[in-house]
Design a protein around this motif. Structure first.
Motif, mmCIF file in Angstrom:
data_model
loop_
_atom_site.group_PDB
_atom_site.id
_atom_site.type_symbol
_atom_site.label_atom_id
_atom_site.label_comp_id
_atom_site.label_asym_id
_atom_site.label_seq_id
_atom_site.Cartn_x
_atom_site.Cartn_y
_atom_site.Cartn_z
ATOM 1 N N ARG A 122 0.804 -1.219 0.000
ATOM 2 C CA ARG A 122 0.000 0.000 0.000
ATOM 3 C C ARG A 122 0.838 1.271 0.000
ATOM 4 N N LEU A 123 2.082 1.173 0.467
ATOM 5 C CA LEU A 123 2.959 2.337 0.485
ATOM 6 C C LEU A 123 4.068 2.238 -0.555
ATOM 7 N N GLY A 124 4.649 1.047 -0.691
ATOM 8 C CA GLY A 124 5.773 0.888 -1.610
ATOM 9 C C GLY A 124 5.384 1.020 -3.071
ATOM 10 N N VAL A 125 4.262 0.430 -3.468
ATOM 11 C CA VAL A 125 3.845 0.509 -4.869
ATOM 12 C C VAL A 125 3.501 1.943 -5.277
ATOM 13 N N PRO A 126 2.711 2.688 -4.485
ATOM 14 C CA PRO A 126 2.499 4.097 -4.850
ATOM 15 C C PRO A 126 3.793 4.905 -4.912
ATOM 16 N N LEU A 127 4.753 4.582 -4.039
ATOM 17 C CA LEU A 127 6.035 5.273 -4.082
ATOM 18 C C LEU A 127 6.748 4.999 -5.402
ATOM 19 N N LEU A 128 6.738 3.748 -5.828
ATOM 20 C CA LEU A 128 7.345 3.415 -7.122
ATOM 21 C C LEU A 128 6.593 4.077 -8.274
ATOM 22 N N LEU A 129 5.277 4.118 -8.181
ATOM 23 C CA LEU A 129 4.473 4.802 -9.202
ATOM 24 C C LEU A 129 4.888 6.260 -9.319
ATOM 25 N N TRP A 130 5.099 6.886 -8.172
ATOM 26 C CA TRP A 130 5.530 8.277 -8.192
ATOM 27 C C TRP A 130 6.921 8.417 -8.811
ATOM 28 N N LEU A 131 7.853 7.583 -8.375
ATOM 29 C CA LEU A 131 9.232 7.715 -8.820
ATOM 30 C C LEU A 131 9.396 7.419 -10.309
ATOM 31 N N LEU A 132 8.676 6.420 -10.807
ATOM 32 C CA LEU A 132 8.894 5.955 -12.173
ATOM 33 C C LEU A 132 7.983 6.602 -13.203
ATOM 34 N N VAL A 133 6.820 7.103 -12.778
ATOM 35 C CA VAL A 133 5.851 7.633 -13.739
ATOM 36 C C VAL A 133 5.500 9.092 -13.452
ATOM 37 N N LEU A 134 5.051 9.366 -12.243
ATOM 38 C CA LEU A 134 4.502 10.684 -11.946
ATOM 39 C C LEU A 134 5.585 11.754 -11.824
ATOM 40 N N ARG A 135 6.704 11.409 -11.191
ATOM 41 C CA ARG A 135 7.772 12.405 -11.059
ATOM 42 C C ARG A 135 8.305 12.831 -12.421
ATOM 43 N N ARG A 159 -8.206 5.086 -9.887
ATOM 44 C CA ARG A 159 -8.638 3.947 -9.089
ATOM 45 C C ARG A 159 -9.564 3.021 -9.846
ATOM 46 N N ALA A 160 -10.081 3.478 -10.974
ATOM 47 C CA ALA A 160 -10.925 2.624 -11.817
ATOM 48 C C ALA A 160 -10.080 1.660 -12.641
ATOM 49 N N LEU A 161 -8.756 1.877 -12.717
ATOM 50 C CA LEU A 161 -7.887 0.976 -13.460
ATOM 51 C C LEU A 161 -7.800 -0.378 -12.761
ATOM 52 N N PRO A 162 -7.627 -1.450 -13.511
ATOM 53 C CA PRO A 162 -7.562 -2.791 -12.902
ATOM 54 C C PRO A 162 -6.460 -2.874 -11.835
ATOM 55 N N GLY A 163 -6.832 -3.322 -10.652
ATOM 56 C CA GLY A 163 -5.881 -3.536 -9.568
ATOM 57 C C GLY A 163 -5.492 -2.294 -8.795
ATOM 58 N N ALA A 164 -5.925 -1.123 -9.252
ATOM 59 C CA ALA A 164 -5.475 0.102 -8.609
ATOM 60 C C ALA A 164 -6.012 0.238 -7.185
ATOM 61 N N ARG A 165 -7.201 -0.243 -6.929
ATOM 62 C CA ARG A 165 -7.797 -0.076 -5.601
ATOM 63 C C ARG A 165 -7.050 -0.874 -4.530
ATOM 64 N N LYS A 166 -6.260 -1.844 -4.940
ATOM 65 C CA LYS A 166 -5.505 -2.624 -3.958
ATOM 66 C C LYS A 166 -4.374 -1.812 -3.329
ATOM 67 N N VAL A 167 -3.933 -0.778 -4.047
ATOM 68 C CA VAL A 167 -2.820 0.017 -3.537
ATOM 69 C C VAL A 167 -3.201 1.482 -3.349
ATOM 70 N N LEU A 168 -4.311 1.905 -3.919
ATOM 71 C CA LEU A 168 -4.760 3.293 -3.799
ATOM 72 C C LEU A 168 -6.176 3.365 -3.249
#
Length: 385
Positions: free
Chosen positions: A103-116, A376-385
């Protein structure tokens, strides 16, 4: 809700969801968006888009940011701490840590690799063009590593560290003892003297910490390490409050007293900052001791007041509040990209700094929640967001 207020709280493993705490977390998330909306138009560096103010209203934004910084992330850590003991009790150390990493590590990776990269594309373009004018190349990977900071996701990093430390404490410090901490662990809510003592202790630790880490210094990419004593202290308070049922025992008088103390501390802090300037930011000066004391009183008072206010006035969730609460963490993760896009969209608007910050916040708040809904409507997104 009346029953929750008037009787001791059940242990976290069986207690109902505290809806007013969810609603407070939503409000704090909105405050994060507002905070960062103001940052780009203030005199305080540190945002991905900056538009230096050309009028005195930029100074007003500076003070809004400083006062907000004085409490809102500490309140976030307290709220986060409230949910940790019950989660650990239900899942055990292994599953608790695995879920934290998910719940914390995956969003962090999402930020580092995509959003940042999305948030910094204009900065990279400017840096690349500047390098080209000097006859050198600047590959994106080099720029990424040289400019690496976790951005707003520093909160997730620190929260993950605090969670690991909590597991270690549960596994080591109380090893061999009864650790489920059943309702017998419920204790009387701290009184005025205990709260005042906590505030004084926090002020002293903060003052000593800021001798080495004054306000404005960044360590390991953390934008506000000068406030780490507050974050750790309020996270710990959240752990204890959840275990001992403190929230339900807070009286309305305590809430009003908290707001009153925060108001007095805010005036005193403003006077210190205006009269002493950078001397109040740390380095062991007398003004920094006074500032740390006022700031600690402000943070404790306003957090106490908000907890009581939300318990008394915002203890229910209809469809709208459930939606806002469900998407609050996703808003926290993605709001930077939304804000930077809007920063550029309104860059040609001619207005005082405070007006542009207000316009940005008004546009960003609904758009952030709309974007969070789509993510959050994306497949699997609600598990981490």
């Amino acid at each position: 809700m009346t029953q929750l207020v008037n009787r001791p709280a059940a242990p976290p493993s069986t207690s109902p969801r505290l809806l007013y705490v969810d609603n407070l977390r939503t409000a704090l998330t909105a405050l994060v968006v507002i905070h960062h909306s103001a940052l780009g138009y203030s005199n305080i560096p540190g945002w991905y888009y900056t538009e230096p103010p050309a009028d005195p209203s930029g100074t007003l934004l500076d003070f809004v940011i400083l006062f907000n910084q004085a409490f809102f992330m500490g309140a976030f850590f307290l709220v986060s701490g409230l949910f940790v003991p019950g989660s650990y009790d239900r899942k055990g150390a292994g599953q608790f840590l695995r879920e934290r990493l998910l719940r914390l590590g995956v969003p962090l990776l999402l930020w580092l690799l995509v959003l940042r990269p999305l948030a910094t594309v204009d900065r990279y373009t400017a840096a690349r063009d500047a390098a080209a004018q000097q006859g050198t190349e600047l590959p994106y990977l080099q720029y990424y590593l040289q400019s690496f900071i976790p951005g707003p996701m520093w909160f997730v990093e620190v929260l993950l560290v605090f969670s690991v430390l909590y597991v270690l404490w549960r596994r080591l410090a109380v090893k061999g003892r009864h650790t489920s901490e059943s309702p017998s662990a419920t204790g009387r809510t701290p009184g005025a003297l205990a709260i005042a003592g906590f505030t004084v202790g926090l002020a002293l630790v903060t003052y000593l910490w800021r001798i080495a880490v004054p306000i404005g210094v960044s360590i390991l990419g953390l934008p506000s390490p000068a406030y780490l004593p507050q974050y750790a202290a309020l996270f710990t308070v959240g752990l204890l409050a959840a275990r001992r049922g403190w929230l339900g025992g807070l009286s309305r008088t305590a809430g009003r007293a908290g707001f009153a103390a925060a108001a007095v501390a805010a005036v005193a802090l403003l006077l210190v900052l205006v009269s002493t300037g950078e001397a109040g930011l740390g380095h062991g000066t007398l003004p920094s001791l006074v500032a740390a004391t006022c700031e600690s009183a402000f943070a404790v008072g306003i957090t106490l007041g908000l907890l009581v206010l939300f318990r008394e006035r915002f203890g229910h969730q209809g469809r709208r509040r459930r939606f806002l609460s469900a998407h609050a963490f996703a808003v926290y993760v993605i709001h930077t990209v939304v804000l930077v896009a809007l920063n550029h969209a309104i860059s040609d608007v001619q207005a005082p700094a405070v007006a542009k910050a207000a316009l940005l916040a008004v546009l960003a708040l609904p758009l952030c929640w709309a974007a969070a809904y789509l993510v959050r409507a994306l497949p699997g997104a609600r598990k981490v967001l």
